[in-house]
Each structure stands twice: as C-alpha cells, then as structure tokens.
Scaffold this motif. Structure first.
Motif, PDB file in Angstrom:
ATOM      1  N   SER A  70       0.806  -1.215   0.000  1.00  0.00           N
ATOM      2  CA  SER A  70       0.000   0.000   0.000  1.00  0.00           C
ATOM      3  C   SER A  70       0.841   1.267   0.000  1.00  0.00           C
ATOM      4  N   GLY A  71       2.107   1.167   0.382  1.00  0.00           N
ATOM      5  CA  GLY A  71       2.962   2.342   0.418  1.00  0.00           C
ATOM      6  C   GLY A  71       2.768   3.133   1.698  1.00  0.00           C
ATOM      7  N   TYR A  72       3.701   4.039   1.957  1.00  0.00           N
ATOM      8  CA  TYR A  72       3.671   4.812   3.192  1.00  0.00           C
ATOM      9  C   TYR A  72       3.245   6.245   2.893  1.00  0.00           C
ATOM     10  N   ILE A  73       2.165   6.685   3.533  1.00  0.00           N
ATOM     11  CA  ILE A  73       1.688   8.062   3.417  1.00  0.00           C
ATOM     12  C   ILE A  73       1.955   8.735   4.762  1.00  0.00           C
ATOM     13  N   PRO A  74       2.707   9.813   4.796  1.00  0.00           N
ATOM     14  CA  PRO A  74       3.155  10.378   6.075  1.00  0.00           C
ATOM     15  C   PRO A  74       2.109  11.166   6.859  1.00  0.00           C
ATOM     16  N   PHE A  75       0.909  11.339   6.306  1.00  0.00           N
ATOM     17  CA  PHE A  75      -0.119  12.089   7.024  1.00  0.00           C
ATOM     18  C   PHE A  75      -1.484  11.438   6.775  1.00  0.00           C
ATOM     19  N   LYS A  76      -2.446  11.797   7.622  1.00  0.00           N
ATOM     20  CA  LYS A  76      -3.801  11.275   7.482  1.00  0.00           C
ATOM     21  C   LYS A  76      -4.669  12.259   6.694  1.00  0.00           C
ATOM     22  N   LYS A  77      -5.814  11.777   6.262  1.00  0.00           N
ATOM     23  CA  LYS A  77      -6.693  12.569   5.408  1.00  0.00           C
ATOM     24  C   LYS A  77      -7.158  13.855   6.089  1.00  0.00           C
ATOM     25  N   GLY A  78      -7.339  13.806   7.395  1.00  0.00           N
ATOM     26  CA  GLY A  78      -7.839  14.967   8.116  1.00  0.00           C
ATOM     27  C   GLY A  78      -6.761  15.914   8.610  1.00  0.00           C
ATOM     28  N   ASP A  79      -5.486  15.597   8.375  1.00  0.00           N
ATOM     29  CA  ASP A  79      -4.390  16.459   8.822  1.00  0.00           C
ATOM     30  C   ASP A  79      -4.297  17.717   7.964  1.00  0.00           C
ATOM     31  N   ARG A  80      -3.757  18.784   8.557  1.00  0.00           N
ATOM     32  CA  ARG A  80      -3.521  20.045   7.839  1.00  0.00           C
ATOM     33  C   ARG A  80      -2.046  20.081   7.441  1.00  0.00           C
ATOM     34  N   LYS A  93      -0.875  17.618  -6.664  1.00  0.00           N
ATOM     35  CA  LYS A  93      -1.882  17.036  -7.560  1.00  0.00           C
ATOM     36  C   LYS A  93      -2.090  15.556  -7.247  1.00  0.00           C
ATOM     37  N   SER A  94      -1.010  14.846  -6.977  1.00  0.00           N
ATOM     38  CA  SER A  94      -1.088  13.409  -6.743  1.00  0.00           C
ATOM     39  C   SER A  94      -1.797  13.073  -5.433  1.00  0.00           C
ATOM     40  N   ILE A  95      -1.463  13.775  -4.347  1.00  0.00           N
ATOM     41  CA  ILE A  95      -2.084  13.428  -3.063  1.00  0.00           C
ATOM     42  C   ILE A  95      -3.561  13.820  -3.031  1.00  0.00           C
ATOM     43  N   ILE A  96      -3.953  14.790  -3.867  1.00  0.00           N
ATOM     44  CA  ILE A  96      -5.370  15.119  -3.994  1.00  0.00           C
ATOM     45  C   ILE A  96      -6.072  14.072  -4.850  1.00  0.00           C
ATOM     46  N   ALA A  97      -5.444  13.694  -5.961  1.00  0.00           N
ATOM     47  CA  ALA A  97      -6.031  12.698  -6.864  1.00  0.00           C
ATOM     48  C   ALA A  97      -6.212  11.354  -6.173  1.00  0.00           C
ATOM     49  N   TYR A 275       2.385   7.663  -5.560  1.00  0.00           N
ATOM     50  CA  TYR A 275       2.150   9.023  -6.050  1.00  0.00           C
ATOM     51  C   TYR A 275       2.288   9.040  -7.580  1.00  0.00           C
ATOM     52  N   PRO A 276       1.376   8.409  -8.302  1.00  0.00           N
ATOM     53  CA  PRO A 276       1.528   8.225  -9.752  1.00  0.00           C
ATOM     54  C   PRO A 276       1.590   9.523 -10.560  1.00  0.00           C
ATOM     55  N   LYS A 291      19.259  10.220 -13.507  1.00  0.00           N
ATOM     56  CA  LYS A 291      18.567   8.937 -13.491  1.00  0.00           C
ATOM     57  C   LYS A 291      17.122   9.202 -13.088  1.00  0.00           C
ATOM     58  N   PRO A 292      16.128   8.652 -13.797  1.00  0.00           N
ATOM     59  CA  PRO A 292      14.729   8.899 -13.448  1.00  0.00           C
ATOM     60  C   PRO A 292      14.477   8.697 -11.964  1.00  0.00           C
ATOM     61  N   ALA A 293      13.792   9.660 -11.357  1.00  0.00           N
ATOM     62  CA  ALA A 293      13.597   9.648  -9.913  1.00  0.00           C
ATOM     63  C   ALA A 293      12.948   8.358  -9.421  1.00  0.00           C
ATOM     64  N   ALA A 294      11.986   7.865 -10.179  1.00  0.00           N
ATOM     65  CA  ALA A 294      11.256   6.672  -9.750  1.00  0.00           C
ATOM     66  C   ALA A 294      12.145   5.429  -9.675  1.00  0.00           C
ATOM     67  N   GLU A 295      13.341   5.508 -10.270  1.00  0.00           N
ATOM     68  CA  GLU A 295      14.273   4.389 -10.217  1.00  0.00           C
ATOM     69  C   GLU A 295      15.294   4.550  -9.096  1.00  0.00           C
TER      70      GLU A 295
END
Length: 327
Positions: A70-80, A93-97, A275-276, A291-295
C-alpha cells in the motif's frame, strides 16, 4: 572533477566539520544498531517458533507485506499540511487525486512566481487551476527559509493578539513538508555542495519552528481574540524527503534537525507508485534528474519536536553514570 569525500569532509573547521564527523559516527552507530536488531529479531523468531507461534509470525509477515504494497503516506486525510518547494505542483496534484488528504486541508506553495512556473514547467497552468478549483490553497513566491515573511504571518502592531491563520477555520498546522530540497545550483565541488545543502536544510528547520510558534501556539480567548499558549500538543511535525546515498547522506539531516529541537519520529521508504501523478524535476529546468527519480531509492523522514535541553541533560547524566561505573 572533485574527489568524493563520502561524508568524511576532512580538513574542514567549525560547524561543517563537526557535522561531517557526526555523520560518520551516526553511520557507524546505525550499522551496529541494525546488526543488534537483526540478531534480536532472529532470536525472538526462533523462540516464538519453538513455542508454536508460527501462525502469529506468518500473520505479522502478511501485515508487513500489505503495508509495503500500500505504500507509506506520512499524514492522514484529516491532517492540515503545508507543502513548500512544490515546483510543478505534481506532488500536490497526486495526493489530492489519490484522496490522501482533503483539498481544504492542503496549502501548496512554490518558490517561483506564477509567471516563472509557466515559463519553466509544461502544463503547470492546468495543474494549478485544478488544485484551486478543488479547494487547495495555492501560494507562490514562498521561501522555505523564510516562510513567516513569505506567507505574511507576522502580526501587525494593531493585531499582536490576533491569531495568524493559515486555514479559514483557525485550525492548527499538523505538518510542513519539503520534498527533495535542492538549492538549484549545480556544483562540482562536493564539499561546497554538501555545505550549501546543509545550510538549506538547517534554514528549513528554523523556518518551520517559527511557523509553528506563530500558527499553532495560540488559543482563542473570551473576547474573540487570540493569546499565546504553551500547549505542547499544538506543535506540528516536519517532513523531509531525500534520496538515499551520497551526497545526501553527508548532509546529516538528523543532526541538523536535532540542533533546532527536532528528532526523527519515524521514517519509511518513499514509495513512488503511491504518487503516480508526481514527477520529480530538476530545480532549475524542466528535465528529469540524470537517473529517473522513480528508479532511485528515497526515504521520507518525519521529525517531531522535543525538549533539547532536557534530552541533553539526560545524556550528560548518562555519560556521568558510565564514567562512575568505569571508575
């Protein structure tokens, strides 16, 4: 081409030399700690297996695999959250999408002006427009080293008791996040490169301290105004994303954070597939990195505030006790 120092930074005086020495010591201590942890884990697993706890271990491994998947997200949906150094705003854009955070809980900022962004990054106009329409607060020309002035958080003389707000509902700020900080200057001198980025990261921690002090440590009084508060629960956390390896390891971010009263609360691998829409770019151009960041392997560090004086005093007493035992 300058010869890489791999964190030794030999012959340097003052703070940077001390930081470099601490980095080497920290690496050594970290390796020993990992070795001890692995030995303890192996011993615990062996004992558990002997007690018939294979099923428990199996379930634990399954949970770990699910976490990695699932990957690691450093904050919760309700955090500011306040994002700085956003570049083309693709991370916002990615964390909103992906619905990792509510749009009204996010403030996304760029160091560049809007015109500079348009000239530098393709499609940034559409991205910014989409973020604003969704409810994200977008601000340009925000310096991560001077967020108080950039965000206009300094109270006026007539409103010194007024809460300086970032969010419309006067909510506290939970996290400030800076992904892959870079000065934007390409330098072949490795030592100077490390030194400049140490100053950048140190300035970021200092600026975060100032923002949290102003935005969070205030409470509403009975006269619809706001006054200072020492409530430690209002203290936010600092997030920093970095690539693994050199020269980033030699920045010594843990030491820099500690110097400003922050210590690592937790860290995890930066999971690019989570974060696609995020496209890491060079600070000074539209091109990707060599080198591409994703690599590239990277980590997310979350720093929490702590009482540095108290921690230093505990360490001093611990060392004195060790010296007494030796004697």
């Amino acid at each position: 081409m300058a010869k890489k120092t791999h964190g030794k930074n030999l012959g340097k005086k003052g703070l940077m030399a001390a930081l470099a020495r601490h980095v080497v010591l920290e690496k050594s201590q970290s390796q020993l700690a990992k070795k001890e942890a692995l030995q303890k884990e192996h011993s615990a697993q062996k004992q558990q297996s002997m007690k018939g706890g294979g099923k428990v271990n199996k379930n634990k491994k399954k949970q770990q695999l699910n976490l990695q998947k699932s990957g690691y997200i450093p904050f919760k949906k309700g955090d500011r959250v306040l994002l700085v150094g956003e570049g083309d705003f693709s991370f916002a854009k990615s964390i909103i999408a992906q619905q990792y955070i509510e749009p009204e809980n996010l403030i996304a900022t760029s160091y560049d002006s809007y015109d500079e962004l348009v000239a530098k990054y393709p499609n940034v106009e559409d991205t910014v427009k989409s973020l604003i329409e969704s409810g994200v607060k977008v601000i340009h020309e925000v310096d991560a080293l001077n967020m108080v002035a950039s965000l206009k958080l300094t109270p006026t003389p007539k409103s010194k008791k007024a809460k300086v707000e970032l969010f419309a509902d006067h909510a506290n700020l939970d996290y400030i996040m800076f992904n892959f900080p870079h000065t934007g200057r390409g330098m072949k001198d490795v030592d100077r490169n490390i030194r400049d980025h140490q100053q950048l990261v140190l300035g970021y921690f200092k600026s975060c301290n100032q923002v949290f002090d102003i935005v969070n440590n205030q409470i509403k009084d009975d006269f619809a105004g706001y006054s200072a508060s020492d409530d430690s629960t209002n203290v936010g956390k600092v997030i920093l994303s970095l690539f693994d390896g050199e020269p980033y390891s030699s920045w010594g971010v843990k030491i820099l954070g500690r110097s400003e009263g922050f210590r690592v609360d937790r860290s995890a691998k930066f999971d690019w597939p989570s974060y696609p829409e995020y496209h890491h770019r060079r600070t000074n151009s539209t091109r990707d990195t060599t080198k591409p960041a994703a690599e590239r392997d990277a980590r997310i560090y979350i720093f929490e505030k702590f009482d540095k004086k108290e921690a230093d005093e505990k360490e001093r007493r611990r060392r004195n006790d060790e010296d007494s035992d030796d004697n």
